[in-house]
Design a protein around this motif. Structure first.
Motif, PDB file in Angstrom:
ATOM      1  N   TYR A  12      -0.755 -17.843 -66.552  1.00 39.32           N
ATOM      2  CA  TYR A  12      -0.930 -18.565 -65.301  1.00 39.32           C
ATOM      3  C   TYR A  12      -1.287 -20.032 -65.510  1.00 39.32           C
ATOM      4  O   TYR A  12      -1.059 -20.861 -64.623  1.00 39.32           O
ATOM      5  N   LEU A  13      -1.799 -20.382 -66.676  1.00 40.78           N
ATOM      6  CA  LEU A  13      -2.004 -21.794 -66.990  1.00 40.78           C
ATOM      7  C   LEU A  13      -0.666 -22.512 -67.137  1.00 40.78           C
ATOM      8  O   LEU A  13      -0.507 -23.656 -66.694  1.00 40.78           O
ATOM      9  N   VAL A  14       0.316 -21.847 -67.758  1.00 37.93           N
ATOM     10  CA  VAL A  14       1.651 -22.447 -67.882  1.00 37.93           C
ATOM     11  C   VAL A  14       2.307 -22.553 -66.506  1.00 37.93           C
ATOM     12  O   VAL A  14       2.968 -23.550 -66.190  1.00 37.93           O
ATOM     13  N   ILE A  15       2.132 -21.528 -65.656  1.00 38.75           N
ATOM     14  CA  ILE A  15       2.642 -21.601 -64.287  1.00 38.75           C
ATOM     15  C   ILE A  15       1.993 -22.767 -63.543  1.00 38.75           C
ATOM     16  O   ILE A  15       2.661 -23.547 -62.856  1.00 38.75           O
ATOM     17  N   ALA A  16       0.655 -22.910 -63.708  1.00 40.83           N
ATOM     18  CA  ALA A  16      -0.062 -24.013 -63.060  1.00 40.83           C
ATOM     19  C   ALA A  16       0.429 -25.361 -63.575  1.00 40.83           C
ATOM     20  O   ALA A  16       0.557 -26.323 -62.808  1.00 40.83           O
ATOM     21  N   LEU A  17       0.719 -25.435 -64.871  1.00 41.75           N
ATOM     22  CA  LEU A  17       1.235 -26.678 -65.439  1.00 41.75           C
ATOM     23  C   LEU A  17       2.582 -27.039 -64.818  1.00 41.75           C
ATOM     24  O   LEU A  17       2.837 -28.201 -64.479  1.00 41.75           O
ATOM     25  N   GLY A  18       3.450 -26.036 -64.646  1.00 41.65           N
ATOM     26  CA  GLY A  18       4.732 -26.279 -63.992  1.00 41.65           C
ATOM     27  C   GLY A  18       4.556 -26.730 -62.555  1.00 41.65           C
ATOM     28  O   GLY A  18       5.267 -27.624 -62.076  1.00 41.65           O
ATOM     29  N   PHE A  19       3.595 -26.119 -61.848  1.00 40.40           N
ATOM     30  CA  PHE A  19       3.318 -26.512 -60.463  1.00 40.40           C
ATOM     31  C   PHE A  19       2.843 -27.966 -60.390  1.00 40.40           C
ATOM     32  O   PHE A  19       3.306 -28.743 -59.547  1.00 40.40           O
ATOM     33  N   LEU A  20       1.913 -28.335 -61.274  1.00 36.59           N
ATOM     34  CA  LEU A  20       1.395 -29.703 -61.273  1.00 36.59           C
ATOM     35  C   LEU A  20       2.485 -30.709 -61.641  1.00 36.59           C
ATOM     36  O   LEU A  20       2.547 -31.809 -61.074  1.00 36.59           O
ATOM     37  N   ALA A  21       3.356 -30.322 -62.584  1.00 34.59           N
ATOM     38  CA  ALA A  21       4.453 -31.213 -62.968  1.00 34.59           C
ATOM     39  C   ALA A  21       5.389 -31.460 -61.791  1.00 34.59           C
ATOM     40  O   ALA A  21       5.894 -32.579 -61.606  1.00 34.59           O
ATOM     41  N   GLY A  22       5.622 -30.428 -60.979  1.00 38.10           N
ATOM     42  CA  GLY A  22       6.443 -30.603 -59.793  1.00 38.10           C
ATOM     43  C   GLY A  22       5.716 -31.327 -58.679  1.00 38.10           C
ATOM     44  O   GLY A  22       6.281 -32.165 -57.982  1.00 38.10           O
ATOM     45  N   ARG A  23       4.430 -31.001 -58.522  1.00 36.19           N
ATOM     46  CA  ARG A  23       3.636 -31.594 -57.440  1.00 36.19           C
ATOM     47  C   ARG A  23       3.489 -33.104 -57.595  1.00 36.19           C
ATOM     48  O   ARG A  23       3.510 -33.857 -56.611  1.00 36.19           O
ATOM     49  N   PHE A  24       3.346 -33.587 -58.825  1.00 37.55           N
ATOM     50  CA  PHE A  24       3.142 -35.017 -59.067  1.00 37.55           C
ATOM     51  C   PHE A  24       4.419 -35.734 -59.480  1.00 37.55           C
ATOM     52  O   PHE A  24       4.374 -36.872 -59.954  1.00 37.55           O
ATOM     53  N   GLY A  25       5.555 -35.069 -59.317  1.00 40.75           N
ATOM     54  CA  GLY A  25       6.834 -35.730 -59.497  1.00 40.75           C
ATOM     55  C   GLY A  25       7.279 -35.948 -60.925  1.00 40.75           C
ATOM     56  O   GLY A  25       8.239 -36.691 -61.172  1.00 40.75           O
ATOM     57  N   ILE A  26       6.610 -35.309 -61.884  1.00 39.95           N
ATOM     58  CA  ILE A  26       7.052 -35.434 -63.271  1.00 39.95           C
ATOM     59  C   ILE A  26       8.404 -34.752 -63.430  1.00 39.95           C
ATOM     60  O   ILE A  26       9.291 -35.240 -64.139  1.00 39.95           O
ATOM     61  N   PHE A  27       8.547 -33.582 -62.765  1.00 46.28           N
ATOM     62  CA  PHE A  27       9.825 -32.879 -62.715  1.00 46.28           C
ATOM     63  C   PHE A  27      10.190 -32.688 -61.252  1.00 46.28           C
ATOM     64  O   PHE A  27       9.350 -32.288 -60.442  1.00 46.28           O
ATOM     65  N   SER A  28      11.428 -32.966 -60.905  1.00 41.56           N
ATOM     66  CA  SER A  28      11.888 -32.768 -59.534  1.00 41.56           C
ATOM     67  C   SER A  28      12.351 -31.321 -59.338  1.00 41.56           C
ATOM     68  O   SER A  28      12.452 -30.552 -60.293  1.00 41.56           O
ATOM     69  N   LYS A  29      12.652 -30.990 -58.085  1.00 38.25           N
ATOM     70  CA  LYS A  29      13.204 -29.662 -57.795  1.00 38.25           C
ATOM     71  C   LYS A  29      14.520 -29.449 -58.549  1.00 38.25           C
ATOM     72  O   LYS A  29      14.798 -28.353 -59.044  1.00 38.25           O
ATOM     73  N   LEU A  30      15.309 -30.513 -58.638  1.00 45.32           N
ATOM     74  CA  LEU A  30      16.571 -30.421 -59.362  1.00 45.32           C
ATOM     75  C   LEU A  30      16.321 -30.164 -60.847  1.00 45.32           C
ATOM     76  O   LEU A  30      17.032 -29.370 -61.474  1.00 45.32           O
ATOM     77  N   ASP A  31      15.317 -30.820 -61.397  1.00 48.40           N
ATOM     78  CA  ASP A  31      14.973 -30.594 -62.810  1.00 48.40           C
ATOM     79  C   ASP A  31      14.598 -29.135 -63.047  1.00 48.40           C
ATOM     80  O   ASP A  31      15.015 -28.522 -64.041  1.00 48.40           O
ATOM     81  N   MET A  32      13.794 -28.590 -62.143  1.00 47.32           N
ATOM     82  CA  MET A  32      13.367 -27.193 -62.287  1.00 47.32           C
ATOM     83  C   MET A  32      14.559 -26.254 -62.178  1.00 47.32           C
ATOM     84  O   MET A  32      14.627 -25.234 -62.878  1.00 47.32           O
ATOM     85  N   ARG A  33      15.502 -26.612 -61.312  1.00 46.55           N
ATOM     86  CA  ARG A  33      16.700 -25.788 -61.167  1.00 46.55           C
ATOM     87  C   ARG A  33      17.522 -25.808 -62.460  1.00 46.55           C
ATOM     88  O   ARG A  33      18.071 -24.791 -62.887  1.00 46.55           O
ATOM     89  N   VAL A  34      17.579 -26.964 -63.097  1.00 52.82           N
ATOM     90  CA  VAL A  34      18.305 -27.084 -64.361  1.00 52.82           C
ATOM     91  C   VAL A  34      17.623 -26.242 -65.446  1.00 52.82           C
ATOM     92  O   VAL A  34      18.288 -25.516 -66.196  1.00 52.82           O
ATOM     93  N   LEU A  35      16.293 -26.326 -65.522  1.00 51.62           N
ATOM     94  CA  LEU A  35      15.561 -25.532 -66.509  1.00 51.62           C
ATOM     95  C   LEU A  35      15.737 -24.033 -66.238  1.00 51.62           C
ATOM     96  O   LEU A  35      15.879 -23.233 -67.168  1.00 51.62           O
ATOM     97  N   GLY A  36      15.719 -23.658 -64.960  1.00 50.64           N
ATOM     98  CA  GLY A  36      15.923 -22.252 -64.605  1.00 50.64           C
ATOM     99  C   GLY A  36      17.313 -21.774 -65.000  1.00 50.64           C
ATOM    100  O   GLY A  36      17.483 -20.643 -65.471  1.00 50.64           O
ATOM    101  N   THR A  37      18.301 -22.642 -64.821  1.00 56.83           N
ATOM    102  CA  THR A  37      19.664 -22.295 -65.230  1.00 56.83           C
ATOM    103  C   THR A  37      19.733 -22.076 -66.739  1.00 56.83           C
ATOM    104  O   THR A  37      20.405 -21.157 -67.217  1.00 56.83           O
ATOM    105  N   TYR A  38      19.045 -22.922 -67.481  1.00 54.27           N
ATOM    106  CA  TYR A  38      19.013 -22.766 -68.940  1.00 54.27           C
ATOM    107  C   TYR A  38      18.436 -21.409 -69.327  1.00 54.27           C
ATOM    108  O   TYR A  38      18.986 -20.706 -70.189  1.00 54.27           O
ATOM    109  N   VAL A  39      17.336 -21.021 -68.676  1.00 57.44           N
ATOM    110  CA  VAL A  39      16.699 -19.741 -68.999  1.00 57.44           C
ATOM    111  C   VAL A  39      17.628 -18.581 -68.679  1.00 57.44           C
ATOM    112  O   VAL A  39      17.829 -17.674 -69.501  1.00 57.44           O
ATOM    113  N   VAL A  40      18.217 -18.599 -67.485  1.00 59.78           N
ATOM    114  CA  VAL A  40      19.046 -17.480 -67.033  1.00 59.78           C
ATOM    115  C   VAL A  40      20.341 -17.365 -67.826  1.00 59.78           C
ATOM    116  O   VAL A  40      20.797 -16.257 -68.144  1.00 59.78           O
ATOM    117  N   ARG A  41      20.936 -18.500 -68.187  1.00 64.49           N
ATOM    118  CA  ARG A  41      22.256 -18.472 -68.820  1.00 64.49           C
ATOM    119  C   ARG A  41      22.211 -18.487 -70.350  1.00 64.49           C
ATOM    120  O   ARG A  41      23.195 -18.116 -70.994  1.00 64.49           O
TER     121      ARG A  41
END
Length: 317
Positions: A12-41
């Motif tokens: 949950y610390l890693v989940i929180a880190l991902g949330f904070l990275a998105g919340r403060f604009g370090i990673f955008s929603k599009l970035d997260m979608r790209v990372l998710g695509t990498y994991v799934v594919r």
């Protein structure tokens, strides 16, 4: 309890880190979608292929595990569908989506990282492959058939089923499962550069997937839908592991770590594509809110379940 927190804390610390990275604009929603695509594919297919190809089929394809997980999931799915359609007066389509929400887990993104710490890498990877078989070949196609049958303009059920199976045939995880079984059956050795490449991709799965989950939670809201959202989230986090745990007790796999892995997978929040599947029918906001609430509450519920599993796994108090 300290052992339980030692397992769930990093997750949950890693989940929180991902949330904070998105919340403060370090990673955008599009970035997260790209990372998710990498994991799934790439990462998850590599993980599943590695787990299946390196062990005999007799060890990988555990009929008791598949039966227990499938029956437990299907029972909860039909119970939630009945609750929505008969008792709450919801539409056939929305009731089917409620059933999917309480019965299909985020096996790869959250379940596997926890299961690997609870049951060990081998049992966690084998359990992941079998859970994905149940979810991709039974739960998701069945839900789509039911949802489309009740949706205005939906086609005939057998056409919907064929379309779902065609899409599954292109799913990288399903292809990895088939490939892993073929390699295991034929005894073809995967060595050298190819083996190291696949292993590198597989090892990246856990951390990146958890980071993505945190990022996708940014901006989700539960306002105005709290009753239904709470029912779906609690059903997923409590009823699903209870039903699967009961089946693991009635039809237990020989390996006790596989039994624990099955309960862990069932105890995780619903699959991350849950809102995406609901988008076609106009219920993506409610499903996204249920995903958010289930992910937040799962820190507590999974910790309790792991504490209860402690004696089975031989943990020290």
């Amino acid at each position: 309890m300290l052992q339980t927190l030692a397992i769930t804390g990093p997750i949950y610390l890693v989940i929180a880190l991902g949330f904070l990275a998105g919340r403060f604009g370090i990673f955008s929603k599009l970035d997260m979608r790209v990372l998710g695509t990498y994991v799934v594919r790439f990462a998850l297919p590599a993980l599943v292929f590695t787990a299946l190809s390196q062990r005999p089929v007799s060890e990988v394809m555990n009929g008791r595990y598949v039966l227990g997980y499938a029956v437990g999931s299907l029972t909860v799915m039909l119970a939630a569908f009945g609750w929505g359609w008969r008792w709450q007066g919801k539409s056939f389509t929305l009731s089917a989506l409620c059933g999917l929400g309480v019965s299909s887990s985020n096996s790869g993104f959250i379940g596997y990282p926890i299961a690997i710490l609870v049951a060990g890498p081998a049992s966690a990877a084998v359990g992941l492959a079998m859970c994905m078989l149940v979810e991709n070949l039974l739960m998701i196609p069945l839900t789509l058939v039911m949802a489309d049958s009740g949706h205005a303009g939906g086609g005939r059920w057998y056409r919907i089923l064929v379309q779902s199976l065609i899409q599954l045939a292109r799913n990288p995880v399903i292809l990895a499962i088939v490939g892993g079984f073929v390699v295991s059956l034929t005894g073809i050795p995967i060595t050298g550069v190819l083996a190291r490449t696949i292993n590198m991709l597989a090892m990246s799965s856990a951390a990146v997937s958890l980071f993505v989950i945190g990022g996708t939670l940014v901006g989700l809201k539960t306002k105005g839908m709290r009753r239904d959202v709470t029912a779906i989230a609690l059903g997923k986090l409590m009823l699903h592991p209870l039903a699967v745990g009961l089946m693991m007790w009635l039809v237990p796999p020989d390996d006790h770590t596989l039994r624990a892995a099955a309960v862990v997978f069932a105890a995780t929040p619903m699959l991350s594509i849950y809102p995406i599947l609901a988008q076609k029918y106009g219920f993506e906001d409610m499903c996204a809110a249920a995903l958010l609430l289930a992910t937040v509450l799962s820190f507590l519920t999974i910790s309790v379940i792991l504490w209860l599993l402690g004696p089975i796994l031989g943990w020290a108090a």
